[in-house]
Design a protein around this motif. Sequence first.
Motif, mmCIF file in Angstrom:
data_model
loop_
_atom_site.group_PDB
_atom_site.id
_atom_site.type_symbol
_atom_site.label_atom_id
_atom_site.label_comp_id
_atom_site.label_asym_id
_atom_site.label_seq_id
_atom_site.Cartn_x
_atom_site.Cartn_y
_atom_site.Cartn_z
ATOM 1 N N ASP A 149 13.854 9.874 13.908
ATOM 2 C CA ASP A 149 12.571 10.564 14.968
ATOM 3 C C ASP A 149 11.366 9.504 14.249
ATOM 4 O OD1 ASP A 149 13.021 11.106 16.821
ATOM 5 O OD2 ASP A 149 12.065 13.436 16.243
ATOM 6 N N GLY A 150 11.927 9.537 12.648
ATOM 7 C CA GLY A 150 10.330 9.238 11.415
ATOM 8 C C GLY A 150 10.963 7.727 11.440
ATOM 9 N N TYR A 151 12.258 7.308 11.028
ATOM 10 C CA TYR A 151 12.538 6.320 11.006
ATOM 11 C C TYR A 151 12.180 5.028 12.656
ATOM 12 C CZ TYR A 151 16.024 1.894 10.406
ATOM 13 O OH TYR A 151 15.183 0.451 10.173
ATOM 14 N N ARG A 152 12.099 5.511 14.072
ATOM 15 C CA ARG A 152 11.675 5.057 15.227
ATOM 16 C C ARG A 152 10.456 4.928 14.764
ATOM 17 N NH1 ARG A 152 14.539 5.511 19.577
ATOM 18 N NH2 ARG A 152 17.541 5.422 19.256
ATOM 19 N N ALA A 153 8.978 5.711 14.316
ATOM 20 C CA ALA A 153 8.505 5.916 14.127
ATOM 21 C C ALA A 153 7.848 4.365 13.626
ATOM 22 C CB ALA A 153 6.881 6.768 14.096
ATOM 23 N N SER A 154 7.910 3.920 12.492
ATOM 24 C CA SER A 154 8.313 3.228 11.067
ATOM 25 C C SER A 154 8.051 2.036 11.954
ATOM 26 C CB SER A 154 8.588 3.474 10.002
ATOM 27 O OG SER A 154 9.990 2.937 10.886
ATOM 28 N N GLY A 155 8.033 1.939 12.573
ATOM 29 C CA GLY A 155 7.927 0.434 12.593
ATOM 30 C C GLY A 155 6.758 -0.400 13.503
ATOM 31 N N ALA A 156 5.770 1.021 13.875
ATOM 32 C CA ALA A 156 4.153 0.960 14.046
ATOM 33 C C ALA A 156 3.269 0.750 12.800
ATOM 34 C CB ALA A 156 3.669 1.784 15.232
ATOM 35 N N PHE A 157 4.107 1.319 12.243
ATOM 36 C CA PHE A 157 3.465 2.078 10.538
ATOM 37 C C PHE A 157 3.370 0.106 9.419
ATOM 38 C CE2 PHE A 157 4.145 2.417 5.669
ATOM 39 C CZ PHE A 157 2.776 2.870 5.509
ATOM 40 N N PHE A 158 4.649 -0.390 10.061
ATOM 41 C CA PHE A 158 4.345 -1.624 8.993
ATOM 42 C C PHE A 158 3.646 -2.474 9.662
ATOM 43 C CE2 PHE A 158 8.474 0.871 7.270
ATOM 44 C CZ PHE A 158 8.365 0.290 5.670
ATOM 45 N N ALA A 159 4.557 -2.315 10.822
ATOM 46 C CA ALA A 159 3.153 -3.369 11.953
ATOM 47 C C ALA A 159 1.570 -3.563 11.444
ATOM 48 C CB ALA A 159 3.084 -3.829 12.761
ATOM 49 N N ALA A 160 1.239 -1.819 11.598
ATOM 50 C CA ALA A 160 -0.331 -1.927 10.934
ATOM 51 C C ALA A 160 -0.309 -2.545 9.269
ATOM 52 C CB ALA A 160 -0.147 -0.228 11.252
#
Length: 239
Positions: A149-160
């Motif tokens: 779950d954390g890996y899948r959500a990390s894309g938005a974090f790095f985009a920010a």
Amino acid sequence: MTHHAVLDSNSHRDLRVRANAAAELGDGVMATLTVPSEFRSVQGHFPILFRRETGRDDFTALALFGFEPAENLFLEGGRWDARYRPWSLAIQPFLIGRPASGDGPGQVHIDLDHPRIAAGGEGVRLFDAEGGPTPYLEDIAERMGDLDDGYRASGAFFAALREHDLLEPFSLEVTLDDGSLHSLVGFHIIDETKLQALDAGALARLHADGHLMPIFMALASLSQLSALVARKNRRLASG
């Protein structure tokens, strides 16, 4: 070599894995993957650095264990010398598998050629005599789900982070007590100056999207660099 298979209670009823920490079991690594949802737990023990994927613009986050390849300063014989073990290391030899399309729920896979696969009566059982998961396997499955779950959500974090240009190159040169010089190169960290310069609206959006806390946790983790240097000096002094 790897030999991945879907874990099931019939084929793997008697399978056991070695759960202790050792370099020969896959723990002899300088760093391991971490994800923003794990930063709060990681930052109290390990520096969190960011590295760009080779040939790509994508970044990953890493929990740092040492200063050179295959060096893990948190390994003490067969003991893990920290109160926390990052998910990506703790779940070995298991991994999440998905259909080729990438859709659908994940399946628990196991690498049957991994050194953690135990022989004979060694190690921890995955299934009980009735074929039910043992508490060990249940704990591993929970960690795998959290990591996935954390890996899948990390894309938005790095985009920010890219949107606000909040990653800056980082290098570190450390002169150890024996006079030797060790360097860390090729990493990035959060640019604290640019973070402080963001206006209230940008900060509010980062907070609303759940990104502000991991950013602060990554910054806080940098205080662990001095503790890592101290570990290296103790290791050198002990021979």
